[in-house]
Every structure is written in structure tokens, then in C-alpha cells.
Design an enzyme around this catalytic site. Structure first.
Site, PDB file in Angstrom:
ATOM      1  N   CYS A   1      43.444  37.117  41.422  1.00  8.62           N
ATOM      2  CA  CYS A   1      41.975  37.014  41.413  1.00  8.62           C
ATOM      3  C   CYS A   1      41.632  35.426  41.151  1.00  8.62           C
ATOM      4  O   CYS A   1      40.546  35.423  41.826  1.00  8.62           O
ATOM      5  CB  CYS A   1      41.530  37.721  40.389  1.00  8.62           C
ATOM      6  SG  CYS A   1      41.753  39.616  40.690  1.00  8.62           S
TER       7      CYS A   1
ATOM      8  N   LYS B   1      33.055  43.023  39.716  1.00 14.90           N
ATOM      9  CA  LYS B   1      33.478  42.857  41.265  1.00 14.90           C
ATOM     10  C   LYS B   1      34.389  43.976  41.432  1.00 14.90           C
ATOM     11  O   LYS B   1      35.387  44.296  40.541  1.00 14.90           O
ATOM     12  CB  LYS B   1      34.234  41.645  41.440  1.00 14.90           C
ATOM     13  CG  LYS B   1      35.500  41.146  40.699  1.00 14.90           C
ATOM     14  CD  LYS B   1      35.892  39.717  40.822  1.00 14.90           C
ATOM     15  CE  LYS B   1      36.935  39.335  39.940  1.00 14.90           C
ATOM     16  NZ  LYS B   1      38.293  40.113  40.413  1.00 14.90           N
TER      17      LYS B   1
ATOM     18  N   ASP C   1      37.980  37.519  34.836  1.00 18.16           N
ATOM     19  CA  ASP C   1      38.575  38.761  34.624  1.00 18.16           C
ATOM     20  C   ASP C   1      39.491  38.562  33.194  1.00 18.16           C
ATOM     21  O   ASP C   1      40.574  39.094  33.180  1.00 18.16           O
ATOM     22  CB  ASP C   1      39.615  39.415  35.760  1.00 18.16           C
ATOM     23  CG  ASP C   1      38.832  39.462  37.085  1.00 18.16           C
ATOM     24  OD1 ASP C   1      37.671  39.460  37.286  1.00 18.16           O
ATOM     25  OD2 ASP C   1      39.538  39.931  37.963  1.00 18.16           O
TER      26      ASP C   1
HETATM   27  C1  C5J Z   1      43.549  40.100  38.770  1.00 20.42           C
HETATM   28  C2  C5J Z   1      45.048  41.796  39.196  1.00 20.42           C
HETATM   29  N1  C5J Z   1      42.485  39.984  37.916  1.00 20.42           N
HETATM   30  N2  C5J Z   1      46.118  40.922  39.128  1.00 20.42           N
HETATM   31  N3  C5J Z   1      43.741  41.308  38.942  1.00 20.42           N
HETATM   32  O1  C5J Z   1      44.015  39.119  39.083  1.00 20.42           O
HETATM   33  O2  C5J Z   1      44.990  42.933  39.873  1.00 20.42           O
END
Ligand code: C5J
Length: 229
Positions: free
Chosen positions: A164, A131, A26
Site C-alpha cells: 500500500c 480505501k 493503513d
Molecule cells: C497494505 C496489504 N496495507 N499488504 N495491505 O499494504 O494487503
């Protein structure tokens, strides 16, 4: 290829480079860049941006050795058909997932903010896993891809550490994959969460993984010659 041993906590992480993938979680513009969704929510993106340079060095090293690289992106279909109403409602945000945000519709596939930052852009042939959740295994074909490629170990970078990254490492661990988390290549908006999240991974004999850093991994990879084209 020789077997690699990396100094790590709670003890050295051993892996076969041919059965190991780098998983970059991400690293999307909306989370990491100034002017994105994360900053719009009041977060300071500086700690997340600090993870870009070491992650890039690791990416280059594993690419040079022909190791597998996989990227993930958190996001949803433009019609929001894969967005649970509970996730949409969470936080009572004025501008939330699917709404017009600073970099296009927030966390919607195809929008500029959903893209991976250019410094870490995927190369052709590197799978990108879209995802809808926090974990990279939930509602994706990641596990199928890893099993088909004979991957048993994951080197993990990305954001955010306590959300994540943690969810993915826990999911991977439950499926029998061994995970090495590089502490300078993962980041949180909150320093106290970063510290706690890193400690939790390696606690209790490595309850769901190992922790090291990019420089230590790169030193260990020095023993694995780069592939000549
Ligand atoms: C991730 C989030 N990628 N913090 N998303 O950690 O909402």
C-alpha cells in the site's frame, strides 16, 4: 512558515510545511497487532510494530506545527459491494476479507481489526480515507482533499512498504505530488521486500520519491517553530 530542507536520498527533499501533509497509511490493528489478520496469515508483526514509535514522534511534531495529517485504512463495506470478487478469491484463504476473523470481520469498516492502532489514532479534524484498494488515490477523494488544501508534498509513513505504501507513492508521483518516505516509519512483514522497496523509490534519481528517516526529518523540523495555541 520557513521552507524546510531534509537530508534524504537521492538528494535533499525541500518542502513548504503549509503545502505538505503527513500521510499515515493503513496502520490498522488487523495488519499491525498480534492476534490480527496479518498474524493469522502466518506473518510476524514485529517489524510493523517497530514503525509505530517513530511514526508517533513524527505525528506529534507535524501536529505541533499545524501541518496537515491524513490517515488511510484499507477495507470494505459490510455488504462487500466494493470488494472485487478477484480480491476476495485471492490466496484461497480459509478466512479472508469479509469473513469472521480474530478481530471481527476481516477488513470490514466498523470492525475492531479495521481500526487504526490506538498509538496513532486520528485526531478530530484529520481526514481518514477509507480505501478499497492498495493505492490511497484509487476510488477515494484523497486527491480532491489534497488539491483543495493546496498540498503539493507528502511525507509518507505506514504499512506495508511494498504494497500500500508503494502503490500510493506511485499514484501520488504520477499526479505531481512529491513524496518523502521515512524508512523507519514504513514496514513490511518481509525484510527483503522492505530493502528492495526502499531502494526502488530512490533509484534512478528518485524515480518516484525520496527516502529519509524520522530522526532526520525531526531535526529539519526543529527549525520550524511549534505553533503556540
Ligand atoms: C497494505 C496489504 N496495507 N499488504 N495491505 O499494504 O494487503
Amino acid at each position: 512558515m520557513p521552507h524546510v530542507s531534509v537530508q534524504a536520498e537521492p538528494y535533499p527533499f525541500e518542502f513548504d510545511p503549509t503545502a505538505t501533509a503527513l500521510l499515515v497509511i493503513d496502520m490498522q490493528r488487523d495488519f499491525v497487532e498480534p492476534g490480527g489478520f496479518g498474524e493469522m496469515l502466518g506473518n510476524d508483526v514485529t517489524p510493523l510494530r517497530r514503525a509505530i514509535a517513530p511514526t508517533r514522534r513524527v505525528l506529534e511534531a507535524v501536529r505541533a506545527r499545524g501541518m496537515m495529517v491524513i490517515h488511510t485504512r484499507e477495507g470494505h463495506r459490510p455488504d462487500l459491494s466494493d470488494l472485487p470478487p478477484t480480491k476476495k478469491a485471492r490466496g484461497h484463504l480459509k478466512t479472508g476479507i469479509g469473513d469472521a476473523g480474530p478481530m471481527g470481520r476481516v477488513l470490514i469498516r466498523g470492525e475492531p481489526g479495521h481500526d487504526i492502532v490506538p498509538e496513532l489514532a486520528p485526531r478530530p479534524g484529520e481526514p481518514v480515507i477509507d480505501k478499497p484498494g492498495k493505492g490511497s488515490f484509487y476510488a477515494t477523494d484523497l486527491e480532491l482533499i489534497l488539491r483543495e488544501r493546496g498540498i503539493r508534498s507528502l511525507i509518507v509513513c505506514g504499512v506495508t512498504t511494498e504494497v500500500c505504501v508503494h502503490t500510493t507513492v506511485r499514484e501520488a508521483n504520477d499526479r505531481g505530488f512529491e513524496c518523502l518516505v521515512l524508512q523507519d516509519c514504513v514496514a513490511s512483514y518481509f525484510p527483503e521486500f522492505q530493502d528492495a522497496a526502499i531502494k526502488m523509490i530512490k533509484a534512478q534519481g528518485g524515480i518516484f520519491g525520496w527516502v529519509s528517516d524520522s530522526a532526520t526529518l525531526l531535526r529539519a523540523l526543529d527549525g520550524v517553530g511549534a505553533k503556540t495555541a
